[in-house]
Design an enzyme around this catalytic site. Structure first.
Site, PDB file in Angstrom:
ATOM      1  N   CYS A   1      -1.461  -8.210 -10.767  1.00 40.81           N
ATOM      2  CA  CYS A   1      -1.818  -6.313 -10.218  1.00 40.81           C
ATOM      3  C   CYS A   1      -1.065  -5.088 -11.040  1.00 40.81           C
ATOM      4  O   CYS A   1      -1.670  -4.216 -11.598  1.00 40.81           O
ATOM      5  CB  CYS A   1      -1.264  -6.466  -8.913  1.00 40.81           C
ATOM      6  SG  CYS A   1      -2.099  -7.581  -7.765  1.00 40.81           S
TER       7      CYS A   1
ATOM      8  N   GLU B   1      -6.493 -14.977   1.056  1.00 40.34           N
ATOM      9  CA  GLU B   1      -6.314 -15.916   0.955  1.00 40.34           C
ATOM     10  C   GLU B   1      -7.336 -16.870   0.907  1.00 40.34           C
ATOM     11  O   GLU B   1      -8.648 -16.602   1.341  1.00 40.34           O
ATOM     12  CB  GLU B   1      -5.151 -17.056   1.504  1.00 40.34           C
ATOM     13  CG  GLU B   1      -3.654 -15.229   1.595  1.00 40.34           C
ATOM     14  CD  GLU B   1      -2.582 -16.246   1.930  1.00 40.34           C
ATOM     15  OE1 GLU B   1      -2.334 -17.248   2.715  1.00 40.34           O
ATOM     16  OE2 GLU B   1      -1.607 -15.192   1.431  1.00 40.34           O
TER      17      GLU B   1
ATOM     18  N   CYS C   1      -4.743 -10.190  -3.983  1.00 38.33           N
ATOM     19  CA  CYS C   1      -3.489  -9.222  -3.794  1.00 38.33           C
ATOM     20  C   CYS C   1      -4.181  -8.646  -3.053  1.00 38.33           C
ATOM     21  O   CYS C   1      -5.302  -7.428  -3.042  1.00 38.33           O
ATOM     22  CB  CYS C   1      -2.619  -8.769  -4.789  1.00 38.33           C
ATOM     23  SG  CYS C   1      -1.795 -10.140  -5.526  1.00 38.33           S
TER      24      CYS C   1
ATOM     25  N   ASN D   1      -3.846  -8.472   1.259  1.00 40.70           N
ATOM     26  CA  ASN D   1      -4.292  -9.705   0.940  1.00 40.70           C
ATOM     27  C   ASN D   1      -5.092 -10.784   1.573  1.00 40.70           C
ATOM     28  O   ASN D   1      -5.442 -10.921   2.467  1.00 40.70           O
ATOM     29  CB  ASN D   1      -3.103 -10.243   0.510  1.00 40.70           C
ATOM     30  CG  ASN D   1      -2.051 -10.864   1.744  1.00 40.70           C
ATOM     31  OD1 ASN D   1      -2.362  -9.943   2.126  1.00 40.70           O
ATOM     32  ND2 ASN D   1      -1.910 -11.848   1.477  1.00 40.70           N
TER      33      ASN D   1
ATOM     34  N   GLU E   1      -2.683  -5.158  -3.334  1.00 44.63           N
ATOM     35  CA  GLU E   1      -3.782  -4.145  -4.726  1.00 44.63           C
ATOM     36  C   GLU E   1      -5.025  -4.433  -5.658  1.00 44.63           C
ATOM     37  O   GLU E   1      -5.587  -3.050  -5.684  1.00 44.63           O
ATOM     38  CB  GLU E   1      -2.296  -3.959  -5.755  1.00 44.63           C
ATOM     39  CG  GLU E   1      -0.725  -4.136  -5.497  1.00 44.63           C
ATOM     40  CD  GLU E   1      -0.199  -5.619  -4.259  1.00 44.63           C
ATOM     41  OE1 GLU E   1      -0.935  -6.593  -4.086  1.00 44.63           O
ATOM     42  OE2 GLU E   1       0.708  -5.708  -4.750  1.00 44.63           O
TER      43      GLU E   1
END
Ligand code: THU
Length: 127
Positions: free
Chosen positions: A88, A44, A53, A42, A55
Site C-alpha cells: 500500500c 478478503e 487492503c 479491506n 488503503e
C-alpha cells in the site's frame, strides 16, 4: 479536514470490512486535493491472494473516479497504530509525494507521518 476527522471517516469505513479469514478489520479515508474523501475497507477472499487492503480500496476508488492528487490518508485497524503495508505504501507512492500525510491512531489520538518517512527510496523507473 483534520486528521481527527479523517480518522472518524476511516472508522466508519472499517464497519464495512469483509474479513472473515483474519478477523482483522481495517478502514481508510483518503483526502483528495479536490476536497473529496474516498473511503475503503479491506476485502478478503477464500483464495487469500485476491485480498485487498483498505488503503488500496480507497485509492483505487479515487483514481477510478478521476482523482489523482491527494493530501492525506487515515488508517485504522483493530489495533493501535495500524501502519500501511509495504504494498500500500508503494501504491500510494505512485500518486502521492513525500509530503503526503498518513494519520494513524495511537491511544485515541491522531499521529502523523509523511509518506517520505514511511517509504524512503520508493521504487520508480520513470526517473
Ligand atoms: N490489511 C489492510 O487492510 N491494510 C494494511 O495495510 C495491512 C493489512 C488487511 C489485509 C487483511 O485483510 C488483513 O488486514 C490482515 O492482514
Amino acid at each position: 479536514m483534520t486528521g481527527r476527522q479523517l480518522i472518524k471517516a476511516a472508522k466508519s469505513a472499517r464497519e464495512f470490512s469483509y474479513s472473515p479469514y483474519s478477523g482483522f478489520k481495517v478502514g481508510a479515508a483518503l483526502l483528495g486535493k479536490s476536497g473529496r474523501v474516498y473511503t475503503g475497507c479491506n476485502i478478503e477472499n477464500a483464495s487469500f491472494s485476491p485480498t485487498v487492503c483498505a488503503e488500496r480500496t480507497a485509492l483505487f476508488k479515487a483514481v477510478s473516479e478521476g482523482e489523482r492528487e491527494f493530501v492525506s490518508i487515515a488508517i485504522v485497524g483493530n489495533t493501535d497504530m495500524c501502519y500501511p503495508c509495504g504494498v500500500c505504501r508503494q501504491a500510494l507512492g505512485e500518486f502521492c509525494g513525500a509530503g503526503f500525510k498518513v494519520y494513524l491512531e495511537r491511544e485515541g489520538k491522531p499521529v502523523m507521518f509523511t509518506l517520505g518517512e514511511l517509504l524512503p527510496g520508493k521504487f520508480d523507473f520513470k526517473k
